[in-house]
Each structure stands twice: as C-alpha cells, then as structure tokens.
Design a protein around this motif. Structure first.
Motif, short mmCIF file in Angstrom:
data_model
loop_
_atom_site.label_atom_id
_atom_site.label_comp_id
_atom_site.label_asym_id
_atom_site.label_seq_id
_atom_site.Cartn_x
_atom_site.Cartn_y
_atom_site.Cartn_z
N CYS A 54 -9.42 6.05 11.43
CA CYS A 54 -9.35 4.67 10.95
C CYS A 54 -8.94 4.67 9.47
O CYS A 54 -9.77 4.37 8.60
CB CYS A 54 -10.68 3.95 11.16
N PRO A 55 -7.69 5.04 9.18
CA PRO A 55 -7.22 5.23 7.81
C PRO A 55 -7.16 3.95 6.97
O PRO A 55 -7.06 4.04 5.75
CB PRO A 55 -5.82 5.82 8.00
N LYS A 56 -7.27 2.79 7.62
CA LYS A 56 -7.18 1.53 6.87
C LYS A 56 -8.54 0.85 6.70
O LYS A 56 -8.63 -0.29 6.29
CB LYS A 56 -6.22 0.56 7.57
N ILE A 57 -9.61 1.60 6.99
CA ILE A 57 -10.93 0.97 7.00
C ILE A 57 -11.45 0.63 5.61
O ILE A 57 -12.08 -0.39 5.39
CB ILE A 57 -11.96 1.86 7.76
N ASN A 58 -11.17 1.50 4.62
CA ASN A 58 -11.71 1.28 3.27
C ASN A 58 -10.94 2.15 2.26
O ASN A 58 -10.63 3.31 2.56
CB ASN A 58 -13.20 1.63 3.24
N ALA A 59 -10.68 1.61 1.08
CA ALA A 59 -9.94 2.35 0.04
C ALA A 59 -10.71 3.58 -0.44
O ALA A 59 -10.12 4.52 -1.00
CB ALA A 59 -9.64 1.44 -1.14
N ALA A 60 -12.03 3.60 -0.21
CA ALA A 60 -12.84 4.74 -0.63
C ALA A 60 -12.42 6.03 0.08
O ALA A 60 -12.64 7.13 -0.42
CB ALA A 60 -14.32 4.47 -0.36
N ASN A 98 -1.39 3.22 3.44
CA ASN A 98 -2.54 2.46 3.94
C ASN A 98 -3.23 1.54 2.93
O ASN A 98 -3.80 0.53 3.32
CB ASN A 98 -3.58 3.43 4.52
N PHE A 99 -3.18 1.90 1.65
CA PHE A 99 -3.85 1.06 0.65
C PHE A 99 -3.05 0.96 -0.66
O PHE A 99 -3.54 1.35 -1.71
CB PHE A 99 -5.26 1.59 0.35
N PRO A 100 -1.82 0.43 -0.59
CA PRO A 100 -1.05 0.26 -1.83
C PRO A 100 -1.56 -0.90 -2.69
O PRO A 100 -1.17 -1.04 -3.85
CB PRO A 100 0.37 -0.01 -1.33
N LEU A 101 -2.42 -1.72 -2.10
CA LEU A 101 -3.00 -2.86 -2.82
C LEU A 101 -4.52 -2.73 -2.86
O LEU A 101 -5.14 -2.28 -1.90
CB LEU A 101 -2.65 -4.18 -2.14
N VAL A 102 -5.11 -3.11 -3.98
CA VAL A 102 -6.56 -3.18 -4.12
C VAL A 102 -6.90 -4.56 -4.67
O VAL A 102 -6.49 -4.91 -5.77
CB VAL A 102 -7.10 -2.08 -5.06
N LYS A 103 -7.61 -5.34 -3.87
CA LYS A 103 -7.96 -6.72 -4.25
C LYS A 103 -6.72 -7.52 -4.64
O LYS A 103 -6.72 -8.27 -5.62
CB LYS A 103 -8.99 -6.72 -5.38
N GLU A 110 0.12 3.69 -9.90
CA GLU A 110 -1.05 4.54 -10.16
C GLU A 110 -1.11 5.70 -9.17
O GLU A 110 -1.32 6.86 -9.55
CB GLU A 110 -2.32 3.71 -10.07
N ILE A 111 -0.91 5.39 -7.88
CA ILE A 111 -0.98 6.42 -6.84
C ILE A 111 0.13 7.45 -7.02
O ILE A 111 -0.11 8.67 -7.01
CB ILE A 111 -0.90 5.79 -5.44
N MET A 112 1.35 6.97 -7.21
CA MET A 112 2.50 7.88 -7.33
C MET A 112 2.42 8.73 -8.59
O MET A 112 2.77 9.92 -8.58
CB MET A 112 3.80 7.08 -7.32
#
Length: 459
Positions: A54-60, A98-103, A110-112
């Motif tokens: 479930c890779p999209k469950i949480n940014a953590a 899966n999480f390129p956006l946070v809130k 930042e990720i790249m």
C-alpha cells in the motif's frame, strides 16, 4: 445464477480489500512505533510490507523509510551496504510517484535534490549524472529545493565539472550558476528571518512566548544558521575565481550582448561591488545602464555608492534613501540599510552608521550583524567619550550589551557575538575599579555622539 456468482465474487473481493487495508494500517502502526523509538531493525519488515502492498497509504512510508535506510547504510558494509544504497535511490523514485505532494504543496524539488545528494554521497553515479539530477530538481520545482546541503552540492558539483574542463562548462556559466543559487540561498534565509522577526517583535514587546513559538524560534535559528554556513562555503568556493582580474574582462566581454538584460546587469554590478571592483569604469557603465533600463532599489544604491566615492555626500544620501523607498521587501530593505550603515562606518560617520543600522533592525529584528555593527561603533569610540578613564572604559558596557543582543537574535553569528561581548566586558571597569571609584549603581551619561547612558553595576 450468474448474478449470485457475481455477488459472491464482489463480496469476496471487498473482503480481501478490507483485510488488506486492515493489514496495511496495522503494519503502518507497528513500523511507526518501532521507528519512533529508533528500533529500525524491528521496523524494517512491517515497513517493507506497507511499502510494497500500500505505497500510497501515508507519506511516512518515505520520510521515515529514508532515515531508516540512511541508518542501515551507515551501519553496514559490503554487499549489504550496496543493497541499502541502491534501495534508497529506488525509494526516492517511488516517493516521486506516490507522494509528490504534501498537504497540497509540491515537494518534487525536495525529493529529487535529496536523491541527487544520496547519489553523490554514496558514489552511485557519475558527476555529470549527479549534476543533471540536481539541475532537473531545480528547474522542475525550485520552490521546494531549499535544503542548504543539496543546494551547496548542486553548485559544488558544477564547479568541479568546470575545473575538470567538462564540455560546455565555462567560467561565465559558473558565475551565472553561482548567482542563481546564492540568490536562492538568500530567499531561504530571508524566509526564516521573516518568520523569526514576528516572534522577536512579540518577545520585545514583553509578551510571553508560547512553547510552540519558543520551539519555532529555535528551529528558525538553527535552519537559518545552517543556510548561512553553506552559503559562506559556497562563497569560499567561488572566491578564488571571482577576483577583479577575472570579473572585469569577463563582464566587459559579455556586456554588449547583455546590456538590455536587467538581471545580468544587476548581478554583474553586485558581484563587482562585493569584490571591491567598483573603482573600475566598467562598474559605472553597468550601474548607469541598469538605472536607465530599470530604476530599482539596487541601481539607486549603486548610484549612491558612486557618489559616495566621489565625495558627493548629499547626492549619495539622496540615492541611498531612494533605494530604501524603492525596495518593497522588508528583509531586502534591511539588507540595503545595513550596507549603507557599513559604508558610513568605513568613513567614520558613526552617528549616521548607527541610525541606518537601527533602521535595518526595524525591518529585520533578527539581523544580528546590525547589533554587532553598533557594538563595534561604540567600542571604537571609547577613547573619545567620557571625562575620565573610568568613564571611557564604561563605554564597553554599552558595546557588550549590543553584542549580547546580536547573540540573542541571530544564531548564525552567536559564537562571534558572545566572544565579542566577553572581550568588551573584559575591557570595561572591573569590580575593583568600581569599588575604588565608589560609584556602584551610578548612571554615567555620554555626551559624545553616542548620547547614551549606562548604569555602573552594583557590587
């Protein structure tokens, strides 16, 4: 019959999803609890299950996972270390999907940039590949590319390519890259200064800070300090190349093709000013072109500088004040005011210097450098103020007080400010001196340009 079969299949599928969802939530909770107590070995298995199922469950899954893999890399060797290194890069790629956006905020840059930093630190790619990853991060999402270490590495990698004579990497492009990245550093530092300024103004008004505000004050100070440190390191890299001997012919050569580009003109003038190349006629040309093309706070400041050098003090002040009026950003306004204060200090116009330093602090309360400048002005005037040797030395109490203010508001210069305060306190009258004079608790007023008073400490 078909309907019944479909119905059974539907409920069976729904049940599987429900169980899978429950398993994901359970594993997420288990790995998170282990992570919080830094038991990464126990966190690893449930984390991998969540990551895969479930890779999209949480940014953590990604932010915690990154730190776990960095820990494993640090504490392993051989093939296992290599496996963790490669998995970290894979995790960044999954993070992007899966999480390129946070809130709602894009964090692609930042990720790249963190991926590029990981490639660099783990030596998993060539220098040009690493630079291209940094460059893609910066061009794709500059806004979230704000971590000082990757920003520094971005330029350092490019500079090393220049030193290795990589195709297409010229000194001119190195300067362009330096200006762009150093401006990004300043934006980041200014952002922290604005946030810190709100808290400091509340504190100065006598209001009690909440525990959250105290934590934020400390965090902004630490982050700003880190950014300033890396910016200083960036400046150190370019220092040997950005001499007047290199800058003047380079800018002269490129002037014709850039004479209608206000960004280029401003950067060239700024670099020449910071490297004390402003006596060259090219600086005059750059400033006049810039001001005619796009009158701005910077161009007005440079015109003030030119008139200052000619001894036209009133004309210089006119342009300096115009520069302040044209600038709309408070932090940049404070920076200009501080520059003007520093110029007046160099010409021994101490009262004017203090006035501009104080104005700078009105716009940026966290500018410790302004407090240090005032501190130094006072210390430099010790022999010219006071009617006795005791009173002259008492000026150092004032100087130390300003240095302590600098240490309180600006983490980036705290060590310097504390050392300065201690040095000035050492020059001030001792307890023995106070006892001999018998003036503990008395107020000493300075009638020189300082115009301040100080209370002699009680014994």
């Amino acid at each position: 019959m078909k309907f019944k079969v479909l119905l059974i299949l539907f409920f069976s599928f729904s049940l599987q999803i429900s169980h899978a969802s429950e398993d994901c939530m359970s594993n997420l909770s288990i790995f998170a609890e282990y992570y919080k107590v830094k038991n990464y070995d126990s966190a690893y298995e449930p984390w991998m299950k969540v990551r895969q199922e479930c890779p999209k469950i949480n940014a953590a899954v990604y932010s915690y996972g990154k730190r776990m893999l960095e820990h494993f890399i640090k504490n392993s060797d051989g093939d296992q270390k290599v496996a963790y290194q490669n998995d970290l890069i894979k995790l960044y790629d999954e993070w992007l999907v899966n999480f390129p956006l946070v809130k709602g905020r894009n964090i692609t840059g930042e990720i790249m940039s963190n991926k590029a930093q990981a490639l660099l630190e783990n030596k998993l790619a060539s220098k040009i590949e690493i630079f291209n990853t940094f460059d893609m991060a910066y061009s794709t999402d500059r806004a979230s590319f704000d971590d000082p270490k990757p920003l520094y590495s971005y330029f350092k990698t490019y500079f090393e390519l220049y030193k290795e004579n990589s195709e297409g990497v010229t000194l001119s492009k190195v300067f362009d890259k330096y200006e762009d990245i150093s401006e990004r550093f300043e934006e980041v530092i200014d952002g922290y200064a604005k946030q810190l300024g709100v808290i400091l103004k509340k504190e100065e008004s006598g209001q009690q800070l909440s525990s959250r505000e105290k934590s934020l004050k400390r965090a902004y100070g630490i982050n700003s300090n880190a950014s300033v440190t890396y910016l200083n390191n960036l400046n150190a890299i370019i220092a040997k190349e950005s001499t007047c001997e290199n800058l003047i012919p380079l800018y002269r050569k490129n002037l014709d093709e850039n004479k209608t580009d206000p960004v280029w003109l401003n950067r060239a003038a700024s670099r020449m000013d910071s490297k004390d190349c402003s006596d060259d006629p090219l600086f005059v040309e750059l400033v006049e072109l810039l001001h005619n093309l796009n009158p701005s706070a910077n161009s007005a400041y440079y015109l003030g500088l030119l008139n200052d050098k000619k001894g036209n003090i009133n004309e210089a002040l006119k342009f300096y004040n115009e520069s302040i009026e044209l600038e709309t950003d408070n932090i940049k306004k404070a920076r200009i005011l501080y520059k003007i204060a520093s110029k007046f200090k160099k010409t021994n116009q101490f009262s004017k210097s203090r006035n501009y330093a104080r104005k700078a602090l009105e716009y940026q309360p966290s500018m410790g450098a302004a407090y240090l400048l005032i501190s130094n002005l006072y210390a430099s005037s010790a022999n010219n103020c006071g009617n006795s040797q005791f009173e002259k030395r008492a000026v150092y109490w004032l100087a130390a007080k300003e240095a302590r203010k600098a240490a309180n508001v600006d983490a980036s210069i705290k060590k310097t400010a504390v050392r300065t305060a201690e040095s000035y306190e050492g020059r001030a009258p001792s307890k023995t001196d106070i006892f001999t004079e018998g003036n503990a608790g008395q107020v000493i007023r300075f009638n020189c340009w300082i115009g301040q008073s100080v209370t002699v400490p009680s014994l």
